[in-house]
Design a protein around this motif. Structure first.
Motif, PDB file in Angstrom:
ATOM      1  N   GLY A   1       0.727  -1.287   0.112  1.00  0.00           N
ATOM      2  CA  GLY A   1       0.146   0.170  -0.033  1.00  0.00           C
ATOM      3  C   GLY A   1       0.840   1.520   0.104  1.00  0.00           C
ATOM      4  N   ALA A   2       0.461   2.148   0.905  1.00  0.00           N
ATOM      5  CA  ALA A   2       1.282   3.515   0.954  1.00  0.00           C
ATOM      6  C   ALA A   2       2.436   3.354   1.246  1.00  0.00           C
ATOM      7  N   ALA A   3       3.095   2.157   1.857  1.00  0.00           N
ATOM      8  CA  ALA A   3       4.470   1.998   2.322  1.00  0.00           C
ATOM      9  C   ALA A   3       5.229   1.534   1.237  1.00  0.00           C
ATOM     10  N   SER A   4       4.795   1.730   0.027  1.00  0.00           N
ATOM     11  CA  SER A   4       5.504   1.379  -1.338  1.00  0.00           C
ATOM     12  C   SER A   4       6.553   2.320  -1.944  1.00  0.00           C
ATOM     13  N   LEU A   5       7.694   2.107  -2.390  1.00  0.00           N
ATOM     14  CA  LEU A   5       8.397   3.185  -2.995  1.00  0.00           C
ATOM     15  C   LEU A   5       8.910   2.513  -4.404  1.00  0.00           C
ATOM     16  N   VAL A   6       8.674   3.066  -5.325  1.00  0.00           N
ATOM     17  CA  VAL A   6       9.080   2.587  -6.831  1.00  0.00           C
ATOM     18  C   VAL A   6      10.174   3.589  -7.567  1.00  0.00           C
ATOM     19  N   VAL A   7      11.010   2.909  -8.173  1.00  0.00           N
ATOM     20  CA  VAL A   7      11.964   3.620  -8.892  1.00  0.00           C
ATOM     21  C   VAL A   7      11.858   3.149 -10.440  1.00  0.00           C
ATOM     22  N   ILE A   8      11.288   4.100 -11.496  1.00  0.00           N
ATOM     23  CA  ILE A   8      11.421   3.671 -12.680  1.00  0.00           C
ATOM     24  C   ILE A   8      12.623   4.229 -13.587  1.00  0.00           C
ATOM     25  N   LEU A   9      13.463   3.408 -14.085  1.00  0.00           N
ATOM     26  CA  LEU A   9      14.760   3.975 -14.457  1.00  0.00           C
ATOM     27  C   LEU A   9      14.792   3.532 -16.005  1.00  0.00           C
ATOM     28  N   THR A  10      15.713   4.043 -16.807  1.00  0.00           N
ATOM     29  CA  THR A  10      15.788   4.167 -18.400  1.00  0.00           C
ATOM     30  C   THR A  10      15.356   2.833 -18.803  1.00  0.00           C
ATOM     31  N   GLY A  11      14.652   2.811 -20.234  1.00  0.00           N
ATOM     32  CA  GLY A  11      14.081   1.620 -20.711  1.00  0.00           C
ATOM     33  C   GLY A  11      13.215   1.950 -21.755  1.00  0.00           C
ATOM     34  N   MET A  12      13.004   1.099 -23.062  1.00  0.00           N
ATOM     35  CA  MET A  12      12.152   1.243 -23.834  1.00  0.00           C
ATOM     36  C   MET A  12      10.633   1.190 -23.351  1.00  0.00           C
ATOM     37  N   GLY A  13       9.708   1.645 -24.097  1.00  0.00           N
ATOM     38  CA  GLY A  13       8.368   1.115 -24.009  1.00  0.00           C
ATOM     39  C   GLY A  13       7.736   1.908 -22.724  1.00  0.00           C
ATOM     40  N   HIS A  14       6.481   1.264 -22.306  1.00  0.00           N
ATOM     41  CA  HIS A  14       6.009   1.828 -20.985  1.00  0.00           C
ATOM     42  C   HIS A  14       5.650   0.949 -20.181  1.00  0.00           C
ATOM     43  N   ASP A  15       6.382  -0.111 -20.026  1.00  0.00           N
ATOM     44  CA  ASP A  15       6.203  -1.060 -18.723  1.00  0.00           C
ATOM     45  C   ASP A  15       6.363  -0.385 -17.590  1.00  0.00           C
ATOM     46  N   GLY A  16       5.418  -0.781 -16.553  1.00  0.00           N
ATOM     47  CA  GLY A  16       5.647   0.236 -15.199  1.00  0.00           C
ATOM     48  C   GLY A  16       4.620   1.250 -15.026  1.00  0.00           C
ATOM     49  N   LEU A  17       4.040   1.711 -16.214  1.00  0.00           N
ATOM     50  CA  LEU A  17       3.253   2.935 -15.948  1.00  0.00           C
ATOM     51  C   LEU A  17       1.756   2.646 -15.461  1.00  0.00           C
ATOM     52  N   ALA A  18       1.147   1.182 -15.956  1.00  0.00           N
ATOM     53  CA  ALA A  18      -0.068   0.853 -15.050  1.00  0.00           C
ATOM     54  C   ALA A  18       0.088   0.446 -13.681  1.00  0.00           C
TER      55      ALA A  18
END
Length: 388
Positions: free
Chosen positions: A309-326
């Motif tokens: 839940g609210a205790a989640s931290l996400v880092v999205i790093l370099t990459g093609m496409g949009h995987d991780g958006l949803a």
């Protein structure tokens, strides 16, 4: 006496300039024909070994190099740093076999500055494997060439601004999409109890650079989904463990998620986190690919949002496409926070750009600043709503 050969300066527009280096005349011919058939790319040079590639790179200044690893006279790993030195801003795409030895050399090449890698089919008679190789090669060469031009444009604009006395543009401006303003999201500062990282092209070196200085101090479990085939993910996990000094391995189905450990999604399996009574455990699934990927970032992030839940931290790093958006949207809806790598420091600003332009990020930062922000969040206040 012949006139000296002129060094080519790549044009700002026009087809992406590609050099193909492989000791196999068959592979060189195939790859050159594939690229030459694309209207937005052109082959400016070919070479059968690293020594000739170095001379051609200096003369033709390609924007992308497809570089074989195993070659006579000078292999790809030896040629790589020299090509990066003589061809300004070039993006190098390593080409290797899908073996443990090929994986080890490919990961080493990434640490030396290669942008990405390809796995060659074992035989050109395997039509399905050859078609997949062709598709991946063209996608990656196109993306790397376009990203190289965008990065160069950003750097030139920044330099021009500084020369004009205006100073460097604000960080958000370096990530701007024409006609669209990027907005950051305000969030309640609940201390994260898990860090989830998603990455693709350029990701292995970015993950290592980000986690290297901070992983041992975080004291939370770290999940990493990097788009990689089987064999490669085990080598990546080993490299990451040596870089961070933290226990790191491919995730195992059913194992408990423990603080102070890094779990890497195995190639060709989705890795998610689930509840098992009072425990939080990893699950590996053979569910269909998402965003054409397995492992994919979205399943991991959806599960993190559901469990932490609210205790989640996400880092999205370099990459093609949009995987991780949803998956990032699910994390934000649960109250968690997202950090995206900025465009100027990304090899390809596809995945981080998707979450950045969606307005769901708490921060959009250069790679060198992400680790400090992650550590600041993890050391922040533990407010009501965080998991105990």
């Amino acid at each position: 006496m012949t006139a000296p050969e002129k060094t080519v300066t790549p044009a700002a527009g026009g087809p992406i300039r590609v050099m193909v280096v492989d000791d196999s005349a068959v592979i060189r011919g195939l790859v050159s024909r594939w690229i030459g058939a694309e209207p937005d790319m052109e082959v400016v040079a070919t070479a059968p070994n690293g020594a000739q590639a170095l001379r051609q790179a200096e003369k033709t200044q390609p924007e992308v190099v497809v570089l074989d690893i195993e070659m006579p006279e000078m292999d790809g790993l030896t040629a790589l740093p020299e090509i990066l030195r003589v061809a300004r801003g070039v993006r190098v795409l390593m080409s290797s076999t899908l073996t443990r030895a090929g994986a080890e050399v490919s990961i080493k090449a990434l640490t030396l500055g290669a942008a990405d890698y390809l796995t060659k089919p074992s035989s050109t008679r395997e039509s399905g494997a050859v078609d997949a190789f062709r598709t991946e090669l063209l996608q990656k060469a196109r993306a790397l060439g376009a990203a190289r031009r965008r990065t160069q444009a950003i750097r030139q604009a920044t330099a021009a601004s500084i020369r004009a006395g205006a100073g460097a543009p604000a960080p958000a401006a370096t990530n701007a999409v024409p006609g669209r303003e990027i907005r950051l999201r305000r969030s309640v500062p609940i201390r994260p109890q898990i860090l989830a990282i998603g990455s693709s092209t350029g990701g292995p070196q970015a993950v290592a650079a980000m986690l290297g200085p901070i992983a041992a101090r975080l004291g939370v479990p770290i999940l990493v989904t990097q788009h990689m085939p089987a064999t490669f993910t085990a080598i990546f996990a080993d490299h990451l463990g040596k870089t961070t000094g933290v226990e790191t391995a491919e995730g195992i189905d059913g194992e408990a998620v423990r603080a102070g450990r890094i779990y890497v999604a195995p190639g060709n399996r989705h890795m998610i986190v689930a509840r098992d009574g009072d425990r939080r455990v990893l699950r590996l699934t053979d569910d269909p690919p998402e965003n054409f990927c397995r492992p994919a970032v979205d399943p991991m992030l959806r599960s993190v949002a559901a469990v932490y839940g609210a205790a989640s931290l996400v880092v999205i790093l370099t990459g093609m496409g949009h995987d991780g958006l949803a998956g990032s949207r699910a994390v934000v809806e649960a109250g968690g926070r997202i950090i995206a790598q900025d465009e100027a420091s990304s090899v390809v600003w596809g995945m981080p750009g998707a979450v950045a332009t969606a307005g769901i990020c708490s921060a959009i930062l250069p790679l060198g600043e992400i680790g400090a922000r992650v550590e600041a969040f993890v050391r922040g206040p533990l407010l009501a709503g965080g998991l105990q």
